[in-house]
Design a protein around this motif. Structure first.
Motif, PDB file in Angstrom:
ATOM      1  N   VAL B 486      60.255  47.394  51.305  1.00  0.00           N
ATOM      2  CA  VAL B 486      59.956  45.957  51.254  1.00  0.00           C
ATOM      3  C   VAL B 486      58.774  45.638  52.170  1.00  0.00           C
ATOM      4  N   ARG B 489      55.393  46.001  50.628  1.00  0.00           N
ATOM      5  CA  ARG B 489      55.068  45.236  49.417  1.00  0.00           C
ATOM      6  C   ARG B 489      55.101  43.740  49.695  1.00  0.00           C
ATOM      7  N   PRO B 490      53.979  43.168  50.152  1.00  0.00           N
ATOM      8  CA  PRO B 490      53.991  41.742  50.526  1.00  0.00           C
ATOM      9  C   PRO B 490      54.275  40.804  49.351  1.00  0.00           C
ATOM     10  N   LEU B 492      56.477  41.088  47.098  1.00  0.00           N
ATOM     11  CA  LEU B 492      57.817  41.284  46.538  1.00  0.00           C
ATOM     12  C   LEU B 492      58.674  40.022  46.581  1.00  0.00           C
ATOM     13  N   VAL B 525      63.303  37.465  50.138  1.00  0.00           N
ATOM     14  CA  VAL B 525      63.413  38.363  48.994  1.00  0.00           C
ATOM     15  C   VAL B 525      64.868  38.362  48.513  1.00  0.00           C
TER      16      VAL B 525
END
Lengths: 584, 584
Positions: B486, B489-490, B492, B525
């Motif tokens: 996570v 992956r900005p 996400l 998220v």
């Protein structure tokens, strides 16, 4: 390079804005740490100043080697209790040998943590499951709180285990110092109330929510100041109230830990337990805080950071340290941005030990005891056992065993019992993996468990699906399981092991497959494999199994079933005469 | 009832035909056992007669409680070595205290085995993997053979470890007794030759293959008789050849093992290791033989059978026993049908200890040493390390560690090192399970590993398939793995855990899922689950996870992908300012 010295990464981006955040956090954490350090040193059976020493150099070293931006290291309650227990085996508290043992524990723990980090052995901390850690912390909280009651009552006491402590308290009840109670009980009440009530009260006085929240953490400092003034004002020191007394003024002394092999032999097991418990506590806190800002920590590098901190603690006359939950949260909430906040806190504590220690002469021991009691009772958790009981009996058993053994036999045996019970239950389950007899779903190429689906099976053909890798823990089970199924089926000609869920086969699993192959051969039954995964098949080809296999390897279970369904023409396997007479 | 007393099952079907088979086997095994029992008692540092005592009552008890039809229990080489090592820690060989320690070891081992059987804890033997057992047996064979060389040379020697033994031999070389060598070396040569050459030679003299095979096993008896005659004929007893000397005549004495807590504290660890090694050896032999006749053994009941045998051994002045490979194979090949053959063997040995012991006075110790050397060198196995190296480096490491530690630090530490290394390697692998990021195979509802297939993935949606149950050993890994993905992956928005291969989630796995859920929530998220197995979902519903889940539970991964593919409209998750400035 930056992986070993995280300071290089955050140091480059350092600027005035970050500095401001770090400085504010450092001032707040320093104020909170002073009474806490004194109290935890007392809990560890050490002179209060040792708590200050353990709160200076370790913070600096963690700032260089640690990967968490906001973790605050120093003395913590559970590690202090474990230190008291280990050093108490070497010498009585108060002796130079006891202090030397505590320093040596920090050195050993530092070396062990660093070695575990360099060898990338952090996974060993996995042996402590959540239920075991939670049980250990609950039981430690009860032990610690109980151990401090004597200071609130102003009586003597002692003991390593809960029954011993309770005995000691009951025996001392006749000698209660009412002057001490008059200090201890109000402080206790104030601190208990302060945990929930101080913040709204300060907000009621017009503070903003954030300022009130942080100011409320200074409750113990208020208690310290007020009780010092009370002791001086009413001259309580002469009326039976125990006070901290003379605290040496100055910076931490350079200290060489003992290298006496006898002492090391006595202390290495507790040092290892202190290392692992400290690491687990610290990493949990660091991960929680890092995730809030989408940062990452590196557990193996954390071992090195904590190892360096403990070595620094030992060399500066301190005792074992780790990342503490309460102080780290305060540091985070107060706006710390980088580990430099920890270094600034170290400067604050160093100033305190240079200039403030004379003021602590009249600090009542009861005040420190009340600080500890309030801090550790929040660790005691009665919800977890209920949740575990509902969710998983095995985990409940590990949790309960840890609590009971810790209370009745001390912290070391408690940890060992928890790890042992957890591992035994894991091995028990791992030694009985899930497996099913499968048959063909009519009209398809799918194969399903005969107990759950209407499927086609044949009397001369048995297909077993094993839902687990074949390792040494279940190798014996595999032999027993297959041979028992075969022994029950006199008409059997072929056994197919469907390996779709087998991710690996270790050497013991291989040897069991060879034994099953050999024994089925002796009994006139063929052993076949189907749906073996690519990497597993590659590896099996490096062994002798496939050359001697008393059957074939099929790509799919459907091919195996189709090919072997017809093969009933061969003579039945030879059967031993005694067996054939029907005796079991 | 028959489960606890297997004798009830086979006893009912007993008849004259079975009796004949059992009697013939008993005579053959008795002849083979007499020299073997004397030799192994000597290896254990005990008077030779103790070997006879250990070969009487244990066989009777095993016949009542054991589940193997053909296993023959009694003294064996490796357990004798372990007994010598353990009793040697208590007192020097030859003293009454040493004998008492050996008897106590048998009693403790008996009690432990019985308890493990009643508690159904036989799975603990799984901790000894095949590579560890094989390494231990090889190293023990080398140690035992080396320890006997001194008797062949007629010199003094000693030592627990290989370097100590070699040192002792070199130091004694000046004092070689050539008369002893003149007995020992020819016997050694004859026995070595006899293992391969005696059977064809006897067949050349007109014996049938089966008779020759069984008669060849009597080679040691021939050596015993010939060397006794040589000692008498050439009066070698006065020429420096050590002989067995006076062996007490009579039945085993009723003996009460020591209940001294100090002695038990010293012996319980070796007794536990003796129990487990003995059990593993015995069960392997029993399973091999049972499978040949499609019979079954019950490992937990075997524990009770071996436990009863060891208690009987202790009560009749013997030392620890287990099922031996060589003697069981002879028993099986000679036609034993039921455990009654063992009871008849016991009668044979009892008669021998009543009437034959005076004949053993002149038996040279060198003959017994040669018997031991020839027997144990067949245990040494140089093929296994090569095969392990080719098949699995981890297993090779466990094997090599066991051999090296056993040779250099003795049998106990060797077993413990093997178990420890094996377990560490297992835990290391278990703490890093296989997991893959998966994407949709275009135009289908299938999802496959992105590294192996051309699949569709989306920047705001990450699907992770975990190929392992979620347990405490990998709980920390799960948190680190997911949070690291996570953090990289900005963009996400959603994480889906595809749980098709998750067979169980223990309390630690649950807590990790809750932590991941919480931390992903903090980072804006969503956490979703797909393809959760029925039993796992049932259990999760007993926890709070599903109530607080920061996302949804999807029946299939396809539904999850379809539903979440569109959900990109929400604002990006809040990002911490410091993080947003690009500092790592």
């Amino acid at each position: 390079m930056a992986a070993f010295l995280p300071i290089l990464a955050w140091g480059q981006a350092y600027n005035r804005e970050v500095l401001t955040g770090d400085l504010i956090a450092a001032v707040i954490v320093t104020i909170m740490l002073i009474p806490q350090s004194l109290a935890y040193a007392m809990l560890a059976g050490l002179p209060p100043v040792v708590g200050l020493y353990a709160s200076i150099m370790p913070l600096v070293l963690y700032a260089v080697f640690g990967t968490s931006r906001t973790l605050s290291v120093g003395p913590v309650a559970v590690i202090s209790l474990m230190t008291a227990s280990a050093a108490g085996m070497v010498a009585p508290a108060g002796t130079p040998e006891y202090l030397e043992a505590a320093v040596t524990l920090a050195a050993l723990s530092g070396v062990m943590l660093t070695a575990l980090g360099l060898l990338r052995l952090g996974f060993l901390a996995n042996l402590l499951s959540h239920p075991v850690i939670s049980g250990f912390i609950t039981a430690s909280g009860i032990l610690i709180a109980t151990s401090q009651v004597k200071h609130i009552l102003g009586i003597r006491g002692g003991g390593e285990t809960w029954p011993e402590m309770l005995n000691g308290l009951v025996a001392g009840l006749g000698a209660i110092s009412w002057a001490t109670v008059a200090i201890g009980v109000p402080v206790l009440a104030f601190l208990f109330w302060g945990r929930k009530g101080l913040k709204p009260a300060l907000q009621g006085l017009g503070m903003s929510a954030r300022t009130a929240d942080i100011s409320a953490k200074a409750g113990p400092v208020v208690a310290v100041v007020c009780t010092i003034l009370a002791v001086i004002g009413f001259d309580l020191g002469t009326k039976g109230v125990a006070v901290v007394g003379a605290v040496p003024q100055g910076l931490p002394p350079f200290t060489l830990p003992s290298v006496d092999p006898g002492l090391i032999a006595q202390l290495w097991v507790p040092a290892l337990l202190i290392s692992i418990i400290g690491f687990v506590e610290s990493v949990s806190v660091a991960q929680t805080l890092a995730a809030k800002r989408r940062q990452r920590i590196s557990p193996d590098q954390e071992l090195i950071g904590l190892g360096a901190s403990n070595i620094a603690s030992a060399l500066s006359g301190g005792y074992p340290v780790t990342g503490g939950f309460a102080r780290s949260v305060v540091n985070f909430d107060a706006g710390a941005q980088t580990p430099a906040a920890g270094a600034f806190t170290a400067i604050g504590i160093a100033l305190a030990s240079l200039y403030l220690t004379p003021l602590l002469f009249h600090l009542p021991v009861a005040t420190l005891a009340a600080t500890i009691i309030v801090a550790v009772l929040s660790l005691v958790d009665f919800k977890t056992p209920r949740q575990l009981w509902a969710y998983s009996r095995a985990d409940f058993v590990a949790h309960a065993a840890t609590i009971i053994v810790t209370l009745l036999a001390g912290v070391e045996r408690g940890v060992i019992a928890g790890v042992g019970v957890g591992l035994m239950l894991y091995l028990w389950r791992a030694s009985r993996p899930h497996a099913a007899i499968v048959g063909r779903v009519p009209g398809t190429g799918h194969f399903r468990n005969v107990e759950r689906h209407q499927v086609i099976t044949l009397p001369h053909l048995l297909t077993i699906r094993v839902d687990e890798s074949l390792t040494y823990l279940n190798a014996r089970w595999l032999e027993e399981y297959v041979l028992e199924l075969v022994a029950e089926r006199p008409a059997l000609r072929h056994v197919v092991l469907m390996a779709s869920a087998v991710n690996a086969v270790d050497a013991s699993g291989l040897e069991s497959l060879e034994a099953v192959n050999h024994r089925l051969g002796d009994a006139g039954v063929g052993l076949h494999l189907s749906e073996v995964k690519g990497p597993v098949l590659d590896r099996l080809q490096r062994s002798h199994l496939l050359h001697h296999l008393n059957g074939r390897v099929f790509l799919s279970q459907d091919q195996a079933f189709t090919a072997l369904a017809q093969d009933t023409g061969a003579p039945p396997p030879p059967v031993d005469t005694y067996e054939a007479r029907g005796a079991i």
